[in-house]
Design an enzyme around this catalytic site. Structure first.
Site, PDB file in Angstrom:
ATOM      1  N   ASP A  53      24.799  53.652 131.488  1.00 61.31           N
ATOM      2  CA  ASP A  53      24.291  55.027 131.477  1.00 61.31           C
ATOM      3  C   ASP A  53      24.243  55.526 130.026  1.00 61.31           C
ATOM      4  O   ASP A  53      25.238  55.421 129.296  1.00 61.31           O
ATOM      5  CB  ASP A  53      25.252  55.883 132.326  1.00 61.31           C
ATOM      6  CG  ASP A  53      24.717  57.264 132.618  1.00 61.31           C
ATOM      7  OD1 ASP A  53      23.488  57.434 132.662  1.00 61.31           O
ATOM      8  OD2 ASP A  53      25.549  58.175 132.834  1.00 61.31           O
ATOM      9  N   HIS A  85      23.641  68.180 132.318  1.00 58.89           N
ATOM     10  CA  HIS A  85      24.887  67.456 132.591  1.00 58.89           C
ATOM     11  C   HIS A  85      26.060  68.427 132.733  1.00 58.89           C
ATOM     12  O   HIS A  85      26.076  69.473 132.092  1.00 58.89           O
ATOM     13  CB  HIS A  85      25.171  66.468 131.460  1.00 58.89           C
ATOM     14  CG  HIS A  85      24.213  65.313 131.421  1.00 58.89           C
ATOM     15  ND1 HIS A  85      23.277  65.146 130.431  1.00 58.89           N
ATOM     16  CD2 HIS A  85      24.044  64.272 132.278  1.00 58.89           C
ATOM     17  CE1 HIS A  85      22.573  64.041 130.675  1.00 58.89           C
ATOM     18  NE2 HIS A  85      23.019  63.493 131.780  1.00 58.89           N
TER      19      HIS A  85
HETATM   20  P1  13P Z   1      26.082  65.302 136.483  1.00 59.58           P
HETATM   21  O1  13P Z   1      26.892  65.831 135.358  1.00 59.58           O
HETATM   22  O2  13P Z   1      25.192  66.386 137.068  1.00 59.58           O
HETATM   23  O3  13P Z   1      26.852  64.627 137.520  1.00 59.58           O
HETATM   24  O4  13P Z   1      25.046  64.209 135.876  1.00 59.58           O
HETATM   25  C1  13P Z   1      25.425  62.882 135.710  1.00 59.58           C
HETATM   26  C2  13P Z   1      24.438  62.100 134.915  1.00 59.58           C
HETATM   27  O5  13P Z   1      23.309  62.477 134.689  1.00 59.58           O
HETATM   28  C3  13P Z   1      24.897  60.802 134.391  1.00 59.58           C
HETATM   29  O6  13P Z   1      23.950  60.210 133.576  1.00 59.58           O
HETATM   30  O1  G3H Z   2      25.739  61.799 131.668  1.00 61.46           O
HETATM   31  C1  G3H Z   2      26.930  61.625 131.463  1.00 61.46           C
HETATM   32  C2  G3H Z   2      27.861  61.157 132.494  1.00 61.46           C
HETATM   33  O2  G3H Z   2      28.369  62.238 133.232  1.00 61.46           O
HETATM   34  C3  G3H Z   2      28.940  60.338 131.882  1.00 61.46           C
HETATM   35  O3  G3H Z   2      29.893  61.126 131.267  1.00 61.46           O
HETATM   36  O4  G3H Z   2      29.990  60.050 129.036  1.00 61.46           O
HETATM   37  O5  G3H Z   2      31.831  61.583 129.822  1.00 61.46           O
HETATM   38  O6  G3H Z   2      31.543  59.308 130.833  1.00 61.46           O
HETATM   39  P1  G3H Z   2      30.904  60.471 130.159  1.00 61.46           P
HETATM   40 ZN    ZN Z   3      22.731  61.542 132.405  1.00 60.00          ZN
END
Ligand code: 13P
Ligand code: G3H
Ligand code: ZN
Length: 309
Positions: free
Chosen positions: A82, A180
């Site tokens: 991600d 986010h």
């Molecule tokens: P949320 O913060 O809305 O759960 O989004 C997660 C996300 O986009 C991870 O890439």
């Molecule tokens: O988009 C972000 C996800 O919620 C992951 O969050 O980078 O704090 O693990 P993190």
């Molecule tokens: Zn994201």
């Protein structure tokens, strides 16, 4: 079953008018809660790991825990990076067994985003791995980066065809008003479905990704606030909007904050009600169960991907 890419999942989701849930994972209980839910409703899954999660839990641990879940459930599971922010982290995940990576060049100028994304796509495709790119910028917190509302920007539909054609990406994350974290809207929630429709019109058959798609379930925010937390004004994307997106060209919906809230709310409640308990299994068990029930609800009622594994 070995880990899979999103190719087949997205094709079926696009044609079937549903979306695959992409859930962020950081530890064993989160992975088990999500995959047990998917097993019960026979849903395909994307488990995704951020750079922060990889730093916290270690690549090998997460990789093997996810492989264990695939063996245990026999479900088609894709392991995805991600928000990869460099060629190097994407390469490390591709070399280390992930089946999908995101290269997030959304903060870069258009040409630089294309250049970086294409570099990742070339390497990934040579190794049988699929790539998600991003155009437009979501507000909110991810890892150490905090994108303010002023810095955020909607995806420009007139850029999407050129971006996809020149990079060769397999899916595209877009910005239509989600963000986010747990504080998504100050006023009434609003998503730009007109932008989404225009993007889908320009990219027929192409899978679109929606980030920032937690609903910030009030039940868990209330628990957090009741048992010593302080999250006034937390608010997410209403479920009917997500259902509408899932029926459209959106094939992947990203959810992290809802899992965090479910886990934290449940643990806060448990410890407040059992002040003498100190065995982590005692409070992690109901937290894992809360994640499982939450994910089951999402798979059936929000994403519509139950029965599609
Ligand atoms: P949320 O913060 O809305 O759960 O989004 C997660 C996300 O986009 C991870 O890439
Ligand atoms: O988009 C972000 C996800 O919620 C992951 O969050 O980078 O704090 O693990 P993190
Ligand atoms: Zn994201």
């Amino acid at each position: 079953m070995p880990l899979v890419t999103t190719k087949e999942m997205f094709k079926k989701a696009y044609e079937g008018g549903y979306a695959i849930g992409a859930f962020n994972v950081n530890n064993m209980e989160i992975i088990q809660g999500i995959t047990e839910a998917a097993k019960e409703v026979n849903a395909p899954l994307i488990l995704q790991v951020s750079a922060g999660a990889r730093k916290y839990a270690n690549h090998t641990y997460l990789m093997i825990l996810v492989e264990a879940a695939a063996i245990d459930t026999q479900l088609p599971i894709c392991l995805h990076l991600d928000h990869g922010d460099s060629f190097e982290i994407c390469k490390a995940c591709i070399d280390g067994g992930f089946t999908s990576v995101m290269i997030d060049g959304s903060h870069l100028p258009f040409e630089e985003n294309i250049k970086l994304t294409k570099q990742v796509v070339d390497y990934a495709h040579d190794h049988g791995v699929v790539v998600e790119g991003e155009l437009g910028r979501l507000a909110g917190v991810e890892d150490d980066i905090n994108v303010s509302e002023e810095e955020s920007s909607y995806t420009k539909p007139e850029e999407v065809e050129e971006f996809v054609a020149r990079t060769g990406v397999d899916s595209l994350a877009v910005a239509i008003g989600t963000s986010h974290g747990a504080y998504k809207f100050k006023g009434e929630p609003e998503l730009r479905f007109d932008i989404l429709e225009e993007i889908a019109r320009r990219l027929p058959g192409f899978p679109i990704v929606l980030h920032g798609a937690s609903s910030v379930i009030p039940e868990f925010v209330e628990k957090i606030n009741k048992y010593g937390g302080n999250m006034p004004g937390a608010r997410g994307v209403p479920e009917d909007m997500l259902r509408k997106a899932a029926r459209s060209a959106v094939c992947k919906i990203n959810i992290d904050s809802d899992l965090r809230l479910a886990m934290t709310g449940t643990i806060r409640e448990y410890l407040a009600q059992h002040p003498d308990h100190f065995d982590p299994r005692q409070y992690l068990r109901p937290a894992r169960e809360a994640i499982k029930e939450l994910v089951k609800h999402k798979l059936i009622h929000v994403l519509g991907c139950d029965g599609k594994a």
